[in-house]
Every structure is written in structure tokens, then in C-alpha cells.
Design an enzyme around this catalytic site. Structure first.
Site, short mmCIF file in Angstrom:
data_model
loop_
_atom_site.label_atom_id
_atom_site.label_comp_id
_atom_site.label_asym_id
_atom_site.label_seq_id
_atom_site.Cartn_x
_atom_site.Cartn_y
_atom_site.Cartn_z
N GLU A 258 0.81 -1.22 0.00
CA GLU A 258 0.00 0.00 0.00
C GLU A 258 0.85 1.28 0.00
O GLU A 258 0.51 2.25 0.69
CB GLU A 258 -0.94 0.01 1.22
CG GLU A 258 -1.91 -1.15 1.22
CD GLU A 258 -2.72 -1.28 2.50
OE1 GLU A 258 -3.89 -1.64 2.42
OE2 GLU A 258 -2.16 -1.05 3.60
C1 TNX Z 1 -4.42 -4.07 4.51
S1 TNX Z 1 -2.91 -6.26 3.79
C2 TNX Z 1 -3.16 -3.84 5.01
C3 TNX Z 1 -3.01 -3.41 6.41
C4 TNX Z 1 -4.32 -3.25 7.09
C5 TNX Z 1 -5.24 -4.37 6.69
C6 TNX Z 1 -6.54 -4.38 7.41
C7 TNX Z 1 -1.76 -5.34 3.89
C8 TNX Z 1 -0.52 -5.86 3.44
N1 TNX Z 1 -1.99 -4.11 4.36
O1 TNX Z 1 -2.28 -2.20 6.45
O2 TNX Z 1 -4.11 -3.28 8.46
O3 TNX Z 1 -5.47 -4.29 5.32
O4 TNX Z 1 -7.29 -5.49 7.10
#
Ligand code: TNX
Length: 532
Positions: free
Chosen positions: A344
Site C-alpha cells: 500500500e
Molecule cells: C491491509 S494487507 C493492510 C493493512 C491493514 C489491513 C486491514 C496489507 C498488506 N496491508 O495495512 O491493516 O489491510 O485489514
């Protein structure tokens, strides 16, 4: 000639005789003679399902006050497994259960010889006869796995912290067992909410029961930096001072982290520390103004948005910072891996992201570790030795398949199946729902070896169940989300696909309920499971 006794006296004698017989019978049950004791748990009621279970009907073994635990002569590690087992059994049985090196056909034996070669490096063979329990393996990790199986064969109240009444009877027969995958992970996010050393140890003890062998600690994120880094002390002094919702946060000193790693190792669990880069870094950016492109430190963040922060890709100090952090983390971590996050990074352009990973991945290698990354990092074309962790919601992931074709092995954590922070259904108060509701059957019913289209089964290193903690503040809340889904993911990681059967799994899972009750685990009693 004996004097004839009158009928009333004879009747009286018969009554006394019957009472005596009853007493003898009762004391025999109390002392649990093998002939009368009935085991509470059938031999196949194991989670995760073993490779092969061969019951011996009519045969049982019952622990006694003088039972001893014999461990492989000359092996300190086998002895440690024996001490661990005694630690589990002593509070509820009240037995002394002395642990000493030796061999004997009686009592409990943990031996590093004579196992079926199929057990490999992590498997075991367990034999229960009327004389005792023998667990054989080629490694202490295998003995430890066998101990978890043995534990599940005892009555559920053996898990109680206070003294309970026996008999402590297990069913006779044999189990031959070894894991499907090398990587059977659980992830705990200690960044969104901080969890104390005691809380993490509690989770370690819980996951160890299901033969999980890796604990991925998500140590840094926008809301908090949780591991002391001596060369950059403000990361924890300032960056560790809060959490989601504005609570006090916290962090592990290096000494506390080492203690956690050692505790996990004593449960045959390897810790994989994650330093999430280049996004999810607000806590670091807030702690050191010079890490920001504009030289201005943002405020600490206590919300639950994602994807707004990034280290400054073009500043040299960024890489000095990452190098220092990775050096310290590597020195503290005996395991093979460091997880570099990579997820992300929504405010980092693709070319910048690749530039960043091109500089950072060699630093991980320089410090002697193998990089794991959330699967986005495959766009940087990482070396084949690195491990992408797939967290997608789709079963199509050509970039991950391409990385596997270049030689990488992949950990599967599909958000729709393995994310323990997803709500079970619309009534679940905790958790999130962006990947959909996930009840126990959803978590269980997928095949890691055939989940991502065109990803060869041989490219799967294993599975991992992440637990993000935006909405979770303490052990009770963690347990509500992890149980009973964590054991479902653990079974996918350990058990051969031939054993996969929802109808049978839910019955075996139901048998775990009384164990969690005895342990004080705050599990979610999903209506999909036939709890007793
Ligand atoms: C996605 S999955 C994220 C996290 C969040 C999560 C909550 C991923 C690699 N990153 O930063 O905590 O969703 O479900």
C-alpha cells in the site's frame, strides 16, 4: 465342618462383599486401571489432522502420580521439550512428572531415534500402548509437534491452570505425522495497537498448539514504531508513544524483543520481524523531520487510514536510516527472514518504489537475511531468494506467478480467507470487512496448492494468517478473531490435502472448544461448528 451361617448373616456378608467390590472398582477407576478407563478424546480428534492415525481399540494409557518423562539421552533440546510438556501437564494433574534423560518402555518418552523416516525434519511418530506414550522424531521440533498431538488426546480439563480430577487417559494406537508446508505462519500487528510482551507470549502459546512454526511481527506502521532502535532512539520515544485511538502505545526494548524471540524459539517458532517500508511509515516520519522530503515532521497518527505516508525516496539519509534499522533488527533476530513490508505505498510512484526496493533489498542481504515482502514488491523484480506474501482478494495474480517462475516461493495469505481481522458475519462487533465476511468454513475451504491461478503447487512455501489490530486492543479481542479460524489456517498449512473435509474438520474443531474454555481463550462460538 464350618458352622452353617444363618441366612441374614449370609445376606449381610454378601452386601458387604458387594460394597467392597464396588469400592475396589471405584478405587481402580480413581487410580485409572487401563482396563476400565475410557479416553475422552478419540485418536483422530486432532487439529491439524495428522497424516495417518491408527487406533488400537481397547488399548488406553493413563497418566499416574508417579509417571515420568524420559527424554533422549544427551539431547538438551529433547529435554527442553520434556520440560515444556511437564509444564503443560503439572498444574491440572497435580503430578510431579519428573523429566530426566533416559529410556524406558513406561511413562512418556521423547526420543530422537527410531522414527519412521517419513516424519522428516518437523514430523513425529506417536505410539500409545498400555505401558506408555512414545514420541519419536528426528528433531526437537518434531518432538514438540508430537507433544501438541499428545496434549490434544488428554481430557480437555488438562488445559486448566488449577488442579483437576483425573483419570488422565489417552486412547491407544499410533500417529504418523509431518507437515505439508515449511511455512505455517501467524502474523500479529503490534503497531496499530501495542501488545505487551506477556500478551504476545500468550498468543505464541496458543498458536504453538496448532503447529504454527513462524510468527511474523508487524512491528512498525503509521500509528506506531514498536521496536527500540538504538541508533534512532526517537523512533520509539516519540513514534512509539501512541496507537490507534490515541492510547499510550508502547514498544519493546531490544532486551524484551530478544526475550520474545527466545520464548518463541522455545516453542519452535521462528520470529519474522517486519519493518514496513517505504509506506506505512508515519511514526518514523513523525520522529525524524529529516526523513521527510520537505524536512517537516508530520504529527503522530492515530486513525486507521492506510497508504498516505512514504519515506523520501531521493534522500541519502533514507538509506542510511534503513541500513541502520536493518542492521539492528538483523543482529537481534536469529531467524532467516526480515519482512520489509512494501504494501500500500499509494503515494510512492512505481519508478520510485522500484528505485527504493533496488536499494533496500541488497541491504537485507548484506545483513545476512532473506527478504519477505507483501506481494506488491514483486514489481521491483526481487531476487528469486526473496519471498512474496500474497494478500490479494482475487485468485488471479500474474505478477506473483511471474515471480514464482523466476524462482521465488510464495506465502499465501489471501485476505478473503486468511485475514483473521475480517468479521465473521454482520453481527461481529470487532474487525473490518473490506475483504468480505469470513466465517470458519470460508477460512477453511480453500487449497493453498491450487488457489492462485497458474501458480505451481511447488511454488507455495506455505500459508500465514495475519491479524491486523486496528480494532483490537487486548488478548480477549485477539482471541475472539483468531479462534477458531487460526486453527483452520494452521490445518491448511500442516495437513495433507487428502485429509481436507469440512464435515470432519468442524467436529474435530468442536473438540477444541472445551480446551479453550479450560485455557480461558475467548473464542468465537461460530454457529458453523457443532460445539458440545
Ligand atoms: C491491509 S494487507 C493492510 C493493512 C491493514 C489491513 C486491514 C496489507 C498488506 N496491508 O495495512 O491493516 O489491510 O485489514
Amino acid at each position: 465342618m464350618p458352622r452353617p451361617v444363618d441366612r441374614t448373616r449370609r445376606a449381610g456378608r454378601r452386601a458387604v462383599g458387594r460394597a467392597l467390590a464396588a469400592l475396589l472398582f471405584l478405587s481402580a477407576v480413581g487410580a485409572a486401571s487401563p482396563a476400565q478407563a475410557v479416553p475422552e478424546t478419540p485418536l483422530h480428534h486432532i487439529v491439524p489432522a495428522p497424516v495417518k492415525v491408527t487406533p488400537k481399540p481397547g488399548v488406553t494409557y493413563t497418566l499416574a502420580a508417579d509417571t515420568r518423562i524420559h527424554t533422549h539421552p544427551g539431547s538438551r533440546e529433547a529435554r527442553q521439550v520434556g520440560e515444556y510438556l511437564a509444564g503443560v501437564l503439572r498444574p491440572s494433574t497435580g503430578y510431579r512428572l519428573p523429566v530426566a534423560p533416559g529410556a524406558s518402555g513406561h511413562g512418556i518418552s521423547l526420543l530422537l531415534t527410531g522414527a519412521d523416516p517419513r516424519v522428516g525434519d518437523e514430523g513425529y511418530q506417536l505410539d500409545v500402548t498400555h505401558r506408555g506414550v512414545v514420541i519419536r522424531a528426528r528433531t526437537a521440533a518434531g518432538l514438540f509437534a508430537g507433544v501438541q498431538t499428545f496434549r490434544q488426546l488428554l481430557p480437555a480439563k488438562v488445559e486448566s491452570a488449577s488442579r483437576q480430577r483425573g483419570p488422565w487417559t489417552v486412547p491407544g494406537g499410533s500417529v504418523l505425522d509431518h507437515p505439508r508446508y515449511a511455512h505455517r505462519g501467524a502474523m500479529l500487528d503490534v503497531a496499530r495497537h501495542f501488545f505487551s510482551v506477556a500478551e504476545v507470549k500468550r498468543y505464541i502459546d496458543q498458536i504453538a498448539q496448532y503447529k504454527i512454526n513462524r510468527l511474523h511481527l508487524h512491528l512498525t506502521d503509521d500509528q506506531g514504531w514498536r521496536l527500540e532502535i538504538k541508533s534512532w532512539p526517537r523512533l520509539t520515544e516519540h513514534g512509539g508513544s501512541t496507537e490507534v485511538g490515541g492510547g499510550a502505545g508502547g514498544y519493546y526494548t531490544q532486551e524484551q524483543y530478544r526475550d520474545l524471540v527466545a520464548y518463541a524459539a522455545s516453542r519452535h517458532i521462528e520470529v519474522i520481524p517486519e519493518i514496513d517500508l517505504p509506506g506505512h511509515t508515519n511514526a518514523a516520519l513523525a520522529s525524524y523531520a529529516e526523513l521527510n522530503c520537505d524536512g517537516v515532521a508530520p504529527p503522530l497518527y492515530t486513525g486507521i487510514e492506510v497508504g498516505f505516508s512514504s519515506l523520501c525516496i531521493d534522500k541519502d539519509i533514507t538509506y542510511e536510516f534503513v541500513d541502520d534499522v536493518l542492521r539492528e533488527v538483523a543482529a537481534l533476530t536469529p531467524g532467516r527472514y526480515i519482512h520489509i513490508g512494501g504494501d500500500e505505498a499509494l503515494v510512492t510512484t512505481d519508478p520510485d518504489y522500484v528505485k527504493f526496493m533496488d536499494k533496500v533489498l541488497p541491504l537485507v542481504a548484506k545483513h545476512g537475511k532473506t527478504a519477505v515482502g507483501w506481494h506488491e514488491f514483486v514489481k521491483a523484480d526481487p531476487p528469486a531468494s526473496t519471498v512474496p506474501q500474497f494478500w490479494g482478494t482475487k485468485t488471479v495474480a500474474p505478477d506473483v506467478v511471474a515471480a514464482a517462475k523466476r524462482g521465488s516461493r510464495v506465502v499465501l495469505s489471501p485476505a478473503t480467507k486468511a485475514y483473521l481481522d475480517m468479521k465473521y458475519d454482520e453481527n461481529t462487533k470487532l474487525g473490518l470487512k473490506w475483504a468480505g465476511y469470513t466465517d470458519v468454513e470460508d477460512a477453511y475451504d480453500w487449497n493453498p496448492g491450487a488457489f492462485v491461478e497458474d501458480l505451481p503447487a511447488s511454488a507455495v512455501l506455505g500459508v500465514e494468517a495475519p491479524l491486523w489490530t486496528e480494532t483490537l486492543t487486548d488478548s480477549a479481542e485477539v482471541e475472539h478473531m483468531a479462534f477458531p479460524r487460526l486453527p483452520a489456517i494452521a490445518e491448511l498449512g500442516w495437513s495433507p490435502w487428502e485429509t481436507h473435509d469440512w464435515a470432519k474438520f468442524r467436529v474435530r474443531l468442536a473438540a477444541q472448544g472445551p480446551r479453550w474454555q479450560a485455557q480461558g481463550v475467548n473464542f468465537y462460538p461460530s454457529p458453523q461448528v457443532p460445539w458440545k
